[in-house]
Motif scaffolding. Structure first.
Motif, PDB file in Angstrom:
ATOM      1  N   LEU A  65       6.309   9.218  12.411  1.00 52.29           N
ATOM      2  CA  LEU A  65       5.108  10.011  12.120  1.00 52.29           C
ATOM      3  C   LEU A  65       4.557   9.673  10.737  1.00 52.29           C
ATOM      4  O   LEU A  65       3.345   9.565  10.542  1.00 52.29           O
ATOM      5  CB  LEU A  65       5.442  11.507  12.194  1.00 52.29           C
ATOM      6  CG  LEU A  65       5.489  12.130  13.584  1.00 52.29           C
ATOM      7  CD1 LEU A  65       5.958  13.578  13.496  1.00 52.29           C
ATOM      8  CD2 LEU A  65       4.132  12.062  14.259  1.00 52.29           C
ATOM      9  N   GLY A  66       5.468   9.507   9.772  1.00 53.13           N
ATOM     10  CA  GLY A  66       5.042   9.169   8.423  1.00 53.13           C
ATOM     11  C   GLY A  66       4.345   7.822   8.368  1.00 53.13           C
ATOM     12  O   GLY A  66       3.298   7.674   7.718  1.00 53.13           O
ATOM     13  N   ILE A  67       4.905   6.833   9.062  1.00 58.43           N
ATOM     14  CA  ILE A  67       4.315   5.496   9.066  1.00 58.43           C
ATOM     15  C   ILE A  67       2.975   5.501   9.797  1.00 58.43           C
ATOM     16  O   ILE A  67       2.020   4.822   9.391  1.00 58.43           O
ATOM     17  CB  ILE A  67       5.286   4.481   9.699  1.00 58.43           C
ATOM     18  CG1 ILE A  67       6.514   4.299   8.780  1.00 58.43           C
ATOM     19  CG2 ILE A  67       4.619   3.140   9.938  1.00 58.43           C
ATOM     20  CD1 ILE A  67       7.637   3.503   9.400  1.00 58.43           C
ATOM     21  N   GLY A  71      -0.547   4.502   8.112  1.00 59.16           N
ATOM     22  CA  GLY A  71      -1.475   3.532   8.678  1.00 59.16           C
ATOM     23  C   GLY A  71      -2.868   4.089   8.864  1.00 59.16           C
ATOM     24  O   GLY A  71      -3.862   3.344   8.827  1.00 59.16           O
ATOM     25  N   GLU A  72      -2.951   5.426   9.051  1.00 58.17           N
ATOM     26  CA  GLU A  72      -4.247   6.083   9.202  1.00 58.17           C
ATOM     27  C   GLU A  72      -4.807   6.531   7.857  1.00 58.17           C
ATOM     28  O   GLU A  72      -5.842   7.222   7.815  1.00 58.17           O
ATOM     29  CB  GLU A  72      -4.102   7.305  10.126  1.00 58.17           C
ATOM     30  CG  GLU A  72      -3.734   6.973  11.564  1.00 58.17           C
ATOM     31  CD  GLU A  72      -4.863   6.285  12.291  1.00 58.17           C
ATOM     32  OE1 GLU A  72      -5.998   6.789  12.249  1.00 58.17           O
ATOM     33  OE2 GLU A  72      -4.608   5.221  12.907  1.00 58.17           O
ATOM     34  N   ASN A  73      -4.144   6.142   6.770  1.00 59.90           N
ATOM     35  CA  ASN A  73      -4.523   6.582   5.421  1.00 59.90           C
ATOM     36  C   ASN A  73      -4.591   8.099   5.324  1.00 59.90           C
ATOM     37  O   ASN A  73      -5.470   8.681   4.685  1.00 59.90           O
ATOM     38  CB  ASN A  73      -5.884   5.978   5.013  1.00 59.90           C
ATOM     39  CG  ASN A  73      -5.813   4.472   4.875  1.00 59.90           C
ATOM     40  OD1 ASN A  73      -4.868   3.935   4.298  1.00 59.90           O
ATOM     41  ND2 ASN A  73      -6.804   3.790   5.405  1.00 59.90           N
ATOM     42  N   ALA A 196       8.313   6.788  -1.907  1.00 56.96           N
ATOM     43  CA  ALA A 196       8.444   6.651  -3.360  1.00 56.96           C
ATOM     44  C   ALA A 196       7.127   6.186  -3.976  1.00 56.96           C
ATOM     45  O   ALA A 196       6.685   6.699  -5.013  1.00 56.96           O
ATOM     46  CB  ALA A 196       9.564   5.672  -3.695  1.00 56.96           C
ATOM     47  N   ASP A 197       6.472   5.232  -3.323  1.00 60.82           N
ATOM     48  CA  ASP A 197       5.237   4.649  -3.859  1.00 60.82           C
ATOM     49  C   ASP A 197       4.090   5.654  -3.898  1.00 60.82           C
ATOM     50  O   ASP A 197       3.171   5.523  -4.711  1.00 60.82           O
ATOM     51  CB  ASP A 197       4.838   3.429  -3.016  1.00 60.82           C
ATOM     52  CG  ASP A 197       3.639   2.689  -3.594  1.00 60.82           C
ATOM     53  OD1 ASP A 197       3.742   2.195  -4.731  1.00 60.82           O
ATOM     54  OD2 ASP A 197       2.600   2.629  -2.912  1.00 60.82           O
ATOM     55  N   LEU A 198       4.131   6.670  -3.027  1.00 61.24           N
ATOM     56  CA  LEU A 198       3.096   7.695  -3.008  1.00 61.24           C
ATOM     57  C   LEU A 198       3.149   8.596  -4.236  1.00 61.24           C
ATOM     58  O   LEU A 198       2.206   9.325  -4.519  1.00 61.24           O
ATOM     59  CB  LEU A 198       3.214   8.555  -1.742  1.00 61.24           C
ATOM     60  CG  LEU A 198       2.772   7.898  -0.431  1.00 61.24           C
ATOM     61  CD1 LEU A 198       3.163   8.768   0.752  1.00 61.24           C
ATOM     62  CD2 LEU A 198       1.267   7.646  -0.426  1.00 61.24           C
ATOM     63  N   HIS A 199       4.264   8.562  -4.948  1.00 59.85           N
ATOM     64  CA  HIS A 199       4.409   9.350  -6.168  1.00 59.85           C
ATOM     65  C   HIS A 199       3.985   8.487  -7.355  1.00 59.85           C
ATOM     66  O   HIS A 199       4.552   7.420  -7.586  1.00 59.85           O
ATOM     67  CB  HIS A 199       5.857   9.815  -6.339  1.00 59.85           C
ATOM     68  CG  HIS A 199       6.284  10.819  -5.313  1.00 59.85           C
ATOM     69  ND1 HIS A 199       6.579  10.467  -4.010  1.00 59.85           N
ATOM     70  CD2 HIS A 199       6.447  12.166  -5.402  1.00 59.85           C
ATOM     71  CE1 HIS A 199       6.917  11.561  -3.343  1.00 59.85           C
ATOM     72  NE2 HIS A 199       6.852  12.603  -4.153  1.00 59.85           N
TER      73      HIS A 199
END
Length: 226
Positions: A65-67, A71-73, A196-199
């Motif tokens: 679900l996260g991926i 992908g849908e931004n 991690a990158d979203l932070h």
């Protein structure tokens, strides 16, 4: 005539969401049944297998679900202040029945500090890491947290054989680096890396680091959050 322009990716996402919720209810029921049958060793072994596999599938659905949302931004981090020792203790509590059933010792060594992160996203990431550690550890898992170089570093260690060289990684994993021709696509690694990158703070983003050694001598998985 009915409109049959069906967005199949959306259908899959909704189905995965329902499956994830059902498995969450199943895991809660397994915990209750385990307590009722705690004296029966045969039942305990069966519960260990059922709970581990159900937890693994539940984690897979969470990361799918996260991926999909990535992908849908449509995946973003909602940052809130968290007291890290309490967050890790509460997180570990959900794994204790399985850890105790498998005879795996687990400890927490967290500095008394506050972190700024999305608790739901980090919970999904840590579930993935801990589930992997349970699979490969010999008898011990350790969670720790400290501040280093202006980052909150959350670490999961085990006393297994460690990560193969091909998995030892620092930074942010690219989706293009995934190999769908092998049995191990490293989707879980990609998901945790994406979380991690979203932070971010200023020009700094979170990242992951995988290496071997640590205090237990096995695999070490670190999440670095600014």
């Amino acid at each position: 005539m009915n409109n049959r322009n069906i967005d199949f990716s959306m259908v899959l996402a909704l189905t995965v969401h329902d499956m994830k919720n059902s498995l969450g209810m199943l895991l809660n029921s397994l915990d209750e049944l385990r307590i009722r049958n705690a004296t029966n060793q045969t039942d305990t072994n069966s519960f260990n297998t059922l709970q581990y596999e159900a937890e693994r599938i539940h984690n897979d659905l969470v990361q799918l679900l996260g991926i999909y949302r990535l992908g849908e931004n449509n995946l973003s981090a909602h940052i809130e202040e968290q007291y890290v020792p309490d967050f890790l203790s509460e997180h570990l509590a959900r794994h204790l029945p399985l850890l105790e059933g498998l005879g795996i010792e687990c400890s927490i060594d967290a500095e008394p500090l506050n972190g700024f992160f999305d608790a739901n996203l980090l919970t999904g990431a840590l579930n993935n890491i801990i589930n992997n550690a349970i699979r490969y550890t010999t008898s011990q898992i350790k969670l720790s947290a400290r501040e280093s170089e202006g980052y909150l570093v959350i670490r999961v260690e085990d006393d297994g054989k460690g990560y193969p060289k091909s998995m030892q990684h620092t930074g942010t994993q690219s989706f293009k680096s995934l190999d769908f021709n092998t049995g191990n696509t490293s989707l879980g690694l990609f998901f945790v890396s994406a979380v991690a990158d979203l932070h971010s703070e200023g020009d700094r983003n979170g990242c992951i680091r995988l290496h071997n050694g640590g205090e237990l001598g096995g695999g070490v998985f670190e999440i670095w959050l600014p």
